[in-house]
Each structure stands twice: as C-alpha cells, then as structure tokens.
Design an enzyme around this catalytic site. Sequence first.
Site, PDB file in Angstrom:
ATOM      1  CB  THR A 121      -2.197  -5.417   0.223  1.00 20.74           C
ATOM      2  OG1 THR A 121      -1.996  -4.014   0.098  1.00 20.74           O
ATOM      3  CG2 THR A 121      -1.798  -5.890   1.608  1.00 20.74           C
ATOM      4  CD  GLU A 122      -0.175 -10.113   2.564  1.00 17.45           C
ATOM      5  OE1 GLU A 122       0.107 -11.306   2.688  1.00 17.45           O
ATOM      6  OE2 GLU A 122       0.622  -9.192   2.825  1.00 17.45           O
ATOM      7  CG  LEU A 123       0.879 -11.322  -4.823  1.00 11.70           C
ATOM      8  CD1 LEU A 123       1.446 -12.608  -5.450  1.00 11.70           C
ATOM      9  CD2 LEU A 123       1.263 -10.126  -5.675  1.00 11.70           C
TER      10      LEU A 123
END
Length: 311
Positions: free
Chosen positions: A154-156
Amino acid sequence: MDLLHNHTASKKNLVLYFQVHQPKRLRNFKFFDIGSGNPCFDDELDRQVVQRVARECYLPTNELLLKVIHKHPQVKITFSLSGIIIDQLEEYAPEVLHTFRRLAATGNIEFLSETCQHSLACMIPGKEFEAQILRHAEKIYEHFGARPAVFRNTELIYNDEIGRRLSKLGFTGVLADGVDRILGSRSPNYVYQHPDQEHLRILLRNYRLSDEIGFRFIEQGKTLTAEKYMEWLHEVPRNHDVITLGMDYETFGEHLKKETGIFRFLEDLLVRMSKSKTFDMATASMAMISHKPKDDLSVPNFISWADQERD
C-alpha cells in the site's frame, strides 16, 4: 522464479505500472450510532463512485490497452488490483473484470501481489500482513489465473523488515519508491537487491518521471505531449538498466478527464514506446530477470510514495 540475467540486452527496460483501487467509503456515522448495529459503510456511494470510474476510466483505458497490445505486442503492462476493488467491480461493474481478464489473456500483463484490503497491516504486530497477502493471492488466481511473484505494498510502503517478511513468503521481487535519501548518489534506474535476502530484487519507481504524467500533465495551460515525454526518457543515461513508471490507474479519465487529451497521450506514448530502438517494454518480473542487481539497497526506516517526505 529463477532469476537469469540477460547480459546481452542493449536496450533499457521500460516498466509501466498501474495501481487500481477504490476504498470502501464510510457513511455519515454519528456518535449515537455507535453500538446501534447500523452499517458503517456507504454501499450506495461506493456503487455510484465505482460505476462512474468504471465508465470514465477503467473501461475506456482497458479497451485502449487491448487495442494497442493487439497492434503492438511489444507493449507490456504491470497492474496491481487491490482485493477491495476486485470485490467492488464484481458487485457493481463486472464488465470491467471481464476486460481485465481479456488483458490477462494477451500474455502481456503482469498482476502484482498486495494486501487484500490495501491496508497498513505491515505496520502492526502479528500475522495480519501475511494473511491479507495470501487472501489477495487467492483472489488474483481466482479471477486471472495468475500467481504473483512480485509484491507492491500500500502506497509502496517498504523497509528492510518488510523485505524479509516477503522473502519468507516466497516473493522474488518488490516495488518501492526511488526515494533520494535512501539512494544517495545512486540512480533509481537499476534493479537492486535486499541486503540480507539475496533472492529478493527491488525495483524502484522513478517518481520524477512518473509524476510528470500523474501530477504535471497540464502546467501553465500547456498539455504534455508523448513526443516531449519520450525526449525526457531519452535523456536518461544509456548505461541505466530500467525505468519504472508508476501511477494510479485513475489518472486516465478520472483524475484527468477525457477532454484533457489524456487518452490520446497514453495511446501515442505506448505506440512510441513499442517502436523505440532504445527501450524494451517489460513487466516488473521481466525487468528483474533481465538485469543483474546493481547493488544492495538497505532501507532501515519506512518509505512510501506518499507526500513530499515519502516516509
């Protein structure tokens, strides 16, 4: 996946990665609703949003990709679909899932792994992180017949400990953001590897080039052209191995409406990329196979692709 390296490759790889997600939206939940048994989520708003985004983004962009891949099979695309969006598409816009299956059938698409709930489970104790990853993997296999080998959080969100946890799950690669303070003087345009998990490759998003499309497509009344963007890509030094471009899929038709020319830009860019004598388009796995890791990359603290600090 056996990571063999193609040392004879004369072209740089271009990895084009799209994130597909819509959250479950909370309804107007008042204090005295606590304990009432009333639902927390606004299913009707979810339906409206998903059907609008399907109409304006997912369906036209998927059809564009299918058309371009049919004419130019050199085009390769990497997708990450959260479990939440898969469930919502199944309920509210099943025709979108059908087009994703058609894309999968081309053989030119790679689906990445992530947490099923597109969550922050990596930041809490226990095994919820691993449990959500396994649920997501089963969902990807159920819908697309694929077993992801590469993970994106998630979100890198990423650090060394997340890398160790992914390695234990059998992943051979992970996407992260090319954060300057982690790289120092090094470039994001290489494949790296985990400092103590030698089989885990790290592919870094070139956030500057990615954000030129995602956030700076229109500046001072002028619209970015595919020709100009290709000029920027050609300015990357010849000895760099791979340029990874990552952005929300909703960039196309939702964040940037059709009237901006974003679909014409995408089609023109993909055709130019496919015909390039400098670049080969590749999925994330293909790029990790093709290039030997440049160096170990240690990320002791959390990084992400979110906000200015990317922390």
